[in-house]
Design a protein around this motif. Structure first.
Motif, mmCIF file in Angstrom:
data_model
loop_
_atom_site.group_PDB
_atom_site.id
_atom_site.type_symbol
_atom_site.label_atom_id
_atom_site.label_comp_id
_atom_site.label_asym_id
_atom_site.label_seq_id
_atom_site.Cartn_x
_atom_site.Cartn_y
_atom_site.Cartn_z
ATOM 1 N N ILE A 73 -2.667 -25.559 -25.704
ATOM 2 C CA ILE A 73 -2.371 -26.977 -25.481
ATOM 3 C C ILE A 73 -3.312 -27.791 -26.360
ATOM 4 O O ILE A 73 -4.523 -27.546 -26.368
ATOM 5 N N LEU B 56 -1.002 -19.525 -14.143
ATOM 6 C CA LEU B 56 0.379 -19.236 -14.558
ATOM 7 C C LEU B 56 0.458 -17.933 -15.360
ATOM 8 O O LEU B 56 1.472 -17.239 -15.322
ATOM 9 N N ARG C 276 1.987 -26.573 -26.045
ATOM 10 C CA ARG C 276 2.255 -27.988 -25.763
ATOM 11 C C ARG C 276 1.326 -28.878 -26.583
ATOM 12 O O ARG C 276 0.135 -28.607 -26.686
ATOM 13 N N THR D 37 -11.982 -23.921 -24.054
ATOM 14 C CA THR D 37 -11.747 -25.353 -23.944
ATOM 15 C C THR D 37 -12.603 -26.071 -24.971
ATOM 16 O O THR D 37 -13.810 -25.838 -25.049
ATOM 17 N N THR E 189 3.267 -20.167 -24.589
ATOM 18 C CA THR E 189 3.473 -21.538 -24.119
ATOM 19 C C THR E 189 2.664 -22.464 -25.014
ATOM 20 O O THR E 189 1.450 -22.278 -25.153
ATOM 21 N N PHE F 256 -5.010 -31.727 -19.461
ATOM 22 C CA PHE F 256 -4.407 -30.496 -18.945
ATOM 23 C C PHE F 256 -5.307 -29.917 -17.863
ATOM 24 O O PHE F 256 -6.465 -30.327 -17.720
ATOM 25 N N ASP F 257 -4.759 -28.967 -17.120
ATOM 26 C CA ASP F 257 -5.485 -28.336 -16.015
ATOM 27 C C ASP F 257 -5.658 -26.856 -16.361
ATOM 28 O O ASP F 257 -4.752 -26.053 -16.206
ATOM 29 N N SER F 258 -6.854 -26.511 -16.849
ATOM 30 C CA SER F 258 -7.085 -25.145 -17.330
ATOM 31 C C SER F 258 -6.837 -24.112 -16.235
ATOM 32 O O SER F 258 -6.281 -23.043 -16.496
ATOM 33 N N THR G 199 -1.330 -19.221 -23.955
ATOM 34 C CA THR G 199 -1.035 -20.642 -23.770
ATOM 35 C C THR G 199 -1.952 -21.458 -24.671
ATOM 36 O O THR G 199 -3.160 -21.209 -24.707
ATOM 37 N N ARG H 266 -4.843 -24.218 -13.711
ATOM 38 C CA ARG H 266 -3.406 -24.028 -13.490
ATOM 39 C C ARG H 266 -2.791 -23.176 -14.612
ATOM 40 O O ARG H 266 -1.999 -22.275 -14.358
ATOM 41 N N GLU H 267 -3.192 -23.448 -15.850
ATOM 42 C CA GLU H 267 -2.640 -22.685 -16.973
ATOM 43 C C GLU H 267 -3.042 -21.211 -16.863
ATOM 44 O O GLU H 267 -2.237 -20.313 -17.141
ATOM 45 N N GLU H 268 -4.295 -20.975 -16.470
ATOM 46 C CA GLU H 268 -4.755 -19.600 -16.302
ATOM 47 C C GLU H 268 -3.989 -18.911 -15.187
ATOM 48 O O GLU H 268 -3.579 -17.755 -15.324
#
Lengths: 154, 83, 154, 83
Positions: free
Chosen positions: A82, A22, A8, A37, A6, A14-16, A80, A18-20
């Motif tokens: 971003i 997912l 972007r 980060t 993923t 961004f929301d780390s 991911t 949430r990405e983790e």
């Protein structure tokens, strides 16, 4: 099973977590997640903001190229990346790399490799805007970043 | 072909992008840099030190000796400082 | 400025995003945060849970010892280590290491060092409970974990 | 002094902890392991292969030749599998 990274490139934050989530939710095979980060730093209290310019299209393509290289080199279960552009103030997030794997060695190596490449090969440029209104110019590329990236050459 | 500029290359040239039609004898990225540098003072300032300029053809990094014959878009920029 | 590591050994889950936020909020000097999460893995679908036994008191002390060693070796601005014990099911979190630093190299190295040491030196022992009710016994120490930890010796 | 056991050492001994009073000639961790192994079948099973047993005195890892004279608490356990 082929992993699709993923990627972007976006102006917004961004929301780390949430990405983790997912990358790990509804699966039982992930044993290790490394989340890196990168934040906007201001050590002497004079930075108002960074202006991050990027090359739209090439930024995404170049990051995808590194991501696929990481997927070839290490056994990953999810990836991911971003990267933000635009105006970013001290303390704000700039970049996120999350690598999920069975084993920690793969996740650590992939995340570190990707950060070294993002620093030196992804088409982004940082300009510093000072709080006194002056513009202290474009951040120069660092030779230690080139050295870090060259560790991975083979 | 389209030339596009980023960061201080863009600032010095004074343009984000422009259509260019280099003559046939301009075959490589290095030669194109020299040709662009002769377009005016801004271009001359931007390309004064070709060693500090990186290039991409159609969104892929290229070396100075890369041929430009089939390029649709060629970008010039300083070393990257992302991450 | 001396950094005081946050160390917790607890039965309950943790919130990685909150721990990360605690290390970075209201400061402008952090440029890099590496967060490692270790999860309970079950590749063949037969694991009901891990039972993690620990040596109360020594676990905290030993982790603090590694944390202080990491703070001596790398330039860190913040460090949080949380290790759970008790019954942990596949997909659940076991361990968190968050390292904050000015530069990414310090954060990556410290997090990887701490994980290698937690695997081999922190007094925790994992027992596997199978979904058929059987107990497949104590997880054996892995020689590759010893090798990973020995990389850091000097 | 107090002896405490973890993981399969605890399971084989059949106790989490016990008070022990080894004789004066038991001076090192290695000698204490041999002395404990003679206490019964459970202890014998737990300490059958001393190479697989780790020890800590007062919550600090120690080597087999460490003296036990001043120990208040000595723990025995298999190699750690945390993280």
């Amino acid at each position: 099973m082929r992993v699709t990274p993923t990627i972007r490139v976006q102006a917004g934050d961004f929301d780390s977590a949430r990405e983790e989530a997912l990358l790990t939710q509804r699966r039982r095979d992930v044993g290790a997640v490394v989340a890196f980060t990168g934040l906007c730093r201001d050590e002497n209290g004079t930075l108002a903001a960074l202006e991050l310019e990027h090359y739209p299209g090439m930024a995404e393509e170049e990051i995808l190229r590194f991501a696929n290289e990481a997927l070839l080199r290490w056994r990953l279960l999810g990836l991911t990346i971003i990267h933000r552009y635009g105006v970013i103030r001290p303390g704000e997030r700039i970049v996120l790399v999350v690598a999920a794997a069975r084993h920690r060695g793969d996740a650590f190596a992939a995340a570190e490799f990707l950060m070294d490449y993002l620093k030196t090969r992804a088409p982004f440029w940082k300009k510093e805007r000072r709080i006194d209104g002056s513009d202290s110019g474009w951040v120069a590329a660092k030779s230690e970043d080139d050295a870090a990236a060259s560790r991975w050459e083979r | 072909m389209k030339a596009i500029y980023f960061a201080w290359v863009r600032e010095r040239v004074g343009l984000s992008e422009e259509e260019i039609t280099p003559p046939r004898e301009v075959e490589t990225v290095r030669q194109l840099v020299d040709w662009l540098a002769a377009r005016g003072d801004g271009h001359a300032a931007a390309f004064a030190n070709p060693k500090t300029i990186r290039a991409a053809i159609d969104k892929t990094h290229v070396a100075p000796d890369a041929p430009i014959a089939n390029a649709r878009e060629i970008a010039f920029f300083p070393p990257m400082t992302g991450g």
